[in-house]
Design a protein around this motif. Structure first.
Motif, PDB file in Angstrom:
ATOM      1  N   THR A 325       8.853  22.744 -24.078  1.00 11.12           N
ATOM      2  CA  THR A 325       9.483  23.678 -23.142  1.00 11.12           C
ATOM      3  C   THR A 325      10.985  23.832 -23.396  1.00 11.12           C
ATOM      4  O   THR A 325      11.532  24.943 -23.324  1.00 11.12           O
ATOM      5  N   ASN A 326      11.647  22.753 -23.716  1.00  8.55           N
ATOM      6  CA  ASN A 326      13.108  22.799 -23.840  1.00  8.55           C
ATOM      7  C   ASN A 326      13.580  23.252 -25.215  1.00  8.55           C
ATOM      8  O   ASN A 326      14.467  24.085 -25.341  1.00  8.55           O
ATOM      9  N   VAL A 509       2.282  17.272 -19.696  1.00  7.67           N
ATOM     10  CA  VAL A 509       1.761  18.443 -18.979  1.00  7.67           C
ATOM     11  C   VAL A 509       2.119  19.706 -19.751  1.00  7.67           C
ATOM     12  O   VAL A 509       3.266  19.871 -20.205  1.00  7.67           O
ATOM     13  N   ILE A 510       1.114  20.589 -19.890  1.00  4.37           N
ATOM     14  CA  ILE A 510       1.339  21.883 -20.533  1.00  4.37           C
ATOM     15  C   ILE A 510       0.878  22.986 -19.586  1.00  4.37           C
ATOM     16  O   ILE A 510      -0.147  22.850 -18.922  1.00  4.37           O
ATOM     17  N   LEU A 520       9.069  30.805 -17.440  1.00  6.32           N
ATOM     18  CA  LEU A 520       9.512  29.753 -18.355  1.00  6.32           C
ATOM     19  C   LEU A 520      10.660  28.939 -17.745  1.00  6.32           C
ATOM     20  O   LEU A 520      10.656  27.698 -17.813  1.00  6.32           O
ATOM     21  N   GLU A 521      11.639  29.622 -17.150  1.00  6.32           N
ATOM     22  CA  GLU A 521      12.788  28.916 -16.568  1.00  6.32           C
ATOM     23  C   GLU A 521      12.371  28.023 -15.410  1.00  6.32           C
ATOM     24  O   GLU A 521      12.874  26.910 -15.247  1.00  6.32           O
ATOM     25  N   ILE A 522      11.420  28.517 -14.599  1.00  7.79           N
ATOM     26  CA  ILE A 522      10.936  27.712 -13.473  1.00  7.79           C
ATOM     27  C   ILE A 522      10.237  26.451 -13.988  1.00  7.79           C
ATOM     28  O   ILE A 522      10.430  25.344 -13.466  1.00  7.79           O
ATOM     29  N   LEU A 523       9.437  26.582 -15.032  1.00 13.15           N
ATOM     30  CA  LEU A 523       8.732  25.436 -15.606  1.00 13.15           C
ATOM     31  C   LEU A 523       9.707  24.444 -16.239  1.00 13.15           C
ATOM     32  O   LEU A 523       9.483  23.229 -16.199  1.00 13.15           O
ATOM     33  N   LYS A 524      10.795  24.957 -16.803  1.00 17.19           N
ATOM     34  CA  LYS A 524      11.825  24.059 -17.335  1.00 17.19           C
ATOM     35  C   LYS A 524      12.450  23.241 -16.209  1.00 17.19           C
ATOM     36  O   LYS A 524      12.678  22.029 -16.346  1.00 17.19           O
ATOM     37  N   GLU A 525      12.722  23.911 -15.091  1.00 12.90           N
ATOM     38  CA  GLU A 525      13.320  23.226 -13.944  1.00 12.90           C
ATOM     39  C   GLU A 525      12.408  22.118 -13.412  1.00 12.90           C
ATOM     40  O   GLU A 525      12.878  21.069 -12.979  1.00 12.90           O
ATOM     41  N   HIS A 526      11.102  22.380 -13.476  1.00 13.39           N
ATOM     42  CA  HIS A 526      10.138  21.403 -12.947  1.00 13.39           C
ATOM     43  C   HIS A 526       9.716  20.379 -14.003  1.00 13.39           C
ATOM     44  O   HIS A 526       8.785  19.606 -13.772  1.00 13.39           O
ATOM     45  N   LYS A 527      10.413  20.416 -15.166  1.00 11.95           N
ATOM     46  CA  LYS A 527      10.199  19.417 -16.220  1.00 11.95           C
ATOM     47  C   LYS A 527       8.778  19.427 -16.791  1.00 11.95           C
ATOM     48  O   LYS A 527       8.192  18.389 -17.072  1.00 11.95           O
ATOM     49  N   ASP A 529       6.339  19.687 -19.755  1.00 15.90           N
ATOM     50  CA  ASP A 529       6.582  19.239 -21.129  1.00 15.90           C
ATOM     51  C   ASP A 529       6.380  20.342 -22.167  1.00 15.90           C
ATOM     52  O   ASP A 529       7.175  20.480 -23.101  1.00 15.90           O
ATOM     53  N   PHE A 530       5.294  21.105 -22.024  1.00 12.89           N
ATOM     54  CA  PHE A 530       4.940  22.127 -23.022  1.00 12.89           C
ATOM     55  C   PHE A 530       4.532  23.418 -22.320  1.00 12.89           C
ATOM     56  O   PHE A 530       4.115  23.413 -21.151  1.00 12.89           O
ATOM     57  N   ILE A 531       4.650  24.511 -23.063  1.00 12.27           N
ATOM     58  CA  ILE A 531       4.148  25.789 -22.535  1.00 12.27           C
ATOM     59  C   ILE A 531       3.312  26.477 -23.613  1.00 12.27           C
ATOM     60  O   ILE A 531       3.473  26.247 -24.816  1.00 12.27           O
ATOM     61  N   GLN A 532       2.471  27.346 -23.118  1.00 10.80           N
ATOM     62  CA  GLN A 532       1.583  28.113 -23.998  1.00 10.80           C
ATOM     63  C   GLN A 532       1.407  29.479 -23.350  1.00 10.80           C
ATOM     64  O   GLN A 532       1.101  29.576 -22.168  1.00 10.80           O
TER      65      GLN A 532
END
Length: 553
Positions: A325-326, A509-510, A520-527, A529-532
């Motif tokens: 994510t980061n 967590v992905i 994407l930014e919201i998921l970064k804030e909530h830490k 780990d991965f996105i798809q």
């Protein structure tokens, strides 16, 4: 065609018999006259005997052609023949026709014997010897007759569930006992002009009147109950064996305007309703409808597509990238199956995967994806020395089979794919289906180095307590939870809780289905780990996936 052929033959031999009676009547004068034919002379009585013998033969043949209609005609003709032969005895007091009378009586007795034999054989062929009910042949005859006169009625197709298993476990004697007892209970529900048949195995068919409400009539019979069975051979009479017997019923209404051609078409629709009834938890009854028929057609069409695709190599794989994510560092790929027909049209997995999951075809699809994906990516993993993960979905039915871990190990050994680069995705539903076997398989795979991802996390098939004990290494947040995190604070908090829970479980967590920068930014804030998702990468063909691997440092 066969029916018309029988009718034609009956008409032919009836006409011949009537002609014989006419000839005998025309030559009867009470005297023993002589018929001259050139230099030959034939006594009239002898000629009458020959004609009577031909008449008797015609009558016997008619019984063989159609023992019901033919026997009625034969009895009538033989009665007339005997009556005509008796007339001279009482009118002119001549005993000349006596041999003919005896011959006719003998012929009549022969016809009666043949008729009785055929009647008994017919009854045996139309009766189930275990239950004493009419059998499948009788069912075909009865339903075809009702259809021919456009009669309206209900057909209930009633099944003893797991009858084969009952037969194997408890033995034939117990299975026969259950059949007889079930037949007795069902027969007790019959009204006037209603019939019950045993079709085959544990399957019965019940014909019900138009004014009957089948669900009401059968509701006290279609249920699970504990049935006491007779002792097995060698067991003491005091031994009490019991078995849970469950019934299910599929019901179809046959109207005067319906286009049913024969008994098989009626039974087919009743069995479609029966398949749906098996899925119900409580009262296992289902009334056939056009929507059920459509579902059945779509299921069979999908099954045909899958078999055709497997045989002709219409399936192919695409790979959706997964990133940290980061840093947007490539983690690996999720393997997705697609189907392309010869005309170039693409068939969505939504059109064939659900159908495959209802059958064992899903296992074949899983095996195909596992073998092909590992075979394609093995050179990339080995030569490029990448540590990315190849993620492959496995169905609940497959992961829940006892030999899955062993089978997957054989495939890994055969292809020589590094197990630490392989991730198996399963759903929460896998644990709901077969918790113990699924966990055993997961532990065996983890011992090989294979990673385990829990797909569609948050769909609610398992409890929190169970989730905390699951031996998984990655949680995938379902797309349905991601879609509204920008606008729905409750959903946003829910995703945050799922991520937090995953980390408590010592899992990464992905989030899948991430489609825009805001998500994407919201998921970064909530830490997370991965996105798809489409925000960073759509599914790629193999060559494009390999290029992405090479471009990633």
């Amino acid at each position: 065609m066969f029916y018309y052929k029988k009718s034609l033959l009956l008409a032919l031999f009836t006409t011949l018999s009537i002609f014989c009676i006419y000839c005998i009547s025309a030559t009867t004068n009470g005297n023993s006259g002589i018929l001259t034919m050139g230099s030959f002379t034939i006594p009239i009585v002898s000629l009458q005997g020959i004609i009577a013998a031909v008449n008797a033969l015609c009558c016997i043949i008619m019984v063989f052609i159609d023992f019901k209609k033919g026997s009625k005609i034969a009895f009538t003709i033989m009665g007339i023949s005997i009556a005509l032969a008796l007339i001279p005895i009482f009118t002119v007091h001549s005993l000349a026709p006596l041999p003919g009378i005896v011959s006719n009586i003998v012929s009549l007795v022969s016809i009666i014997i043949i008729y009785s034999f055929y009647k008994r054989s017919s009854m045996n062929s139309l009766t189930d010897f275990i239950t004493g009910l009419p059998n499948r042949r009788y069912y075909v005859k009865e339903v075809n007759e009702r259809l021919s006169v456009k009669q309206t009625f209900y057909l209930a197709c009633i099944e003893i569930e797991d009858f084969k298993n009952i037969n194997d476990v408890y033995g034939i004697r117990a299975a026969d006992f259950i059949l007889v007892d079930t037949a007795k209970k069902l027969k007790g529900k019959l009204g006037e002009n209603e019939m019950l048949f045993r079709i085959t195995g544990g399957l019965f068919a019940m014909l019900l009147n138009e004014k009957t409400v089948p669900e009401e009539k059968l509701k006290n019979v279609i249920r699970s109950e504990v049935m006491m069975l007779p002792p097995k051979e060698g067991e003491d009479l005091l031994v009490k064996n019991s078995c849970i017997v469950s019934l299910a019923a599929g019901i179809v209404h046959i109207g005067s305007n319906d286009n049913y051609k024969d008994s098989a078409s009626v039974m087919r629709d009743a069995e479609i309703a029966l398949m749906e009834a098996r899925k119900l938890q409580n009262q296992k009854m289902c009334l056939f409808s056009d929507s059920l028929k459509k579902q059945d057609f779509e299921q069979k069409e999908a099954e045909f597509l899958i078999k055709d695709a497997m045989q002709n190599n219409y399936f192919y794989l695409v790979y959706q990238p997964q990133f940290t994510t980061n840093e947007k560092k490539l983690r690996g790929f999720e393997t997705l199956i697609r189907c392309k027909k010869p005309d170039g049209s693409i068939i969505s997995p939504a059109n064939f995967i659900p159908a495959a999951e209802k059958t064992n075809l899903i296992t074949s699809i899983d095996d195909y994806v596992l073998r092909r994906a590992m075979t394609e990516f093995k050179p990339v993993v080995v030569n490029e020395k990448k540590d990315f993960v190849l993620s492959i979905n496995v169905s609940a039915k497959n992961i829940g089979t006892e030999n899955f871990a062993q089978k997957l190990k054989q495939i890994i050994d055969e292809i020589q794919f590094p197990p630490e680069n392989l991730e198996i995705e399963i759903t929460e539903y896998s644990f709901a289906e077969s918790m113990e076997t699924t966990v055993e398989n997961i532990l065996s795979l983890k011992s090989l180095g294979v990673q385990i991802a829990l797909d569609d996390f948050g769909t609610g098939y398992t409890s929190i307590a169970q989730l905390m004990k699951l031996p998984v290494t990655l949680l995938k947040i379902d797309k349905s939870l991601i879609d509204n995190i920008e606008t729905d604070p409750v959903m946003c908090d829910m995703v945050d809780s799922v991520i937090y829970m995953g980390h408590i479980m010592n899992c990464e967590v992905i989030s899948e289905g991430v489609e825009n920068e805001n998500q994407l930014e919201i998921l970064k804030e909530h830490k997370c780990d991965f996105i798809q998702g489409f925000v960073w990468g759509k599914p790629l063909d193999f060559d494009s996936a390999v290029s992405l691997c090479k471009d990633t440092k």
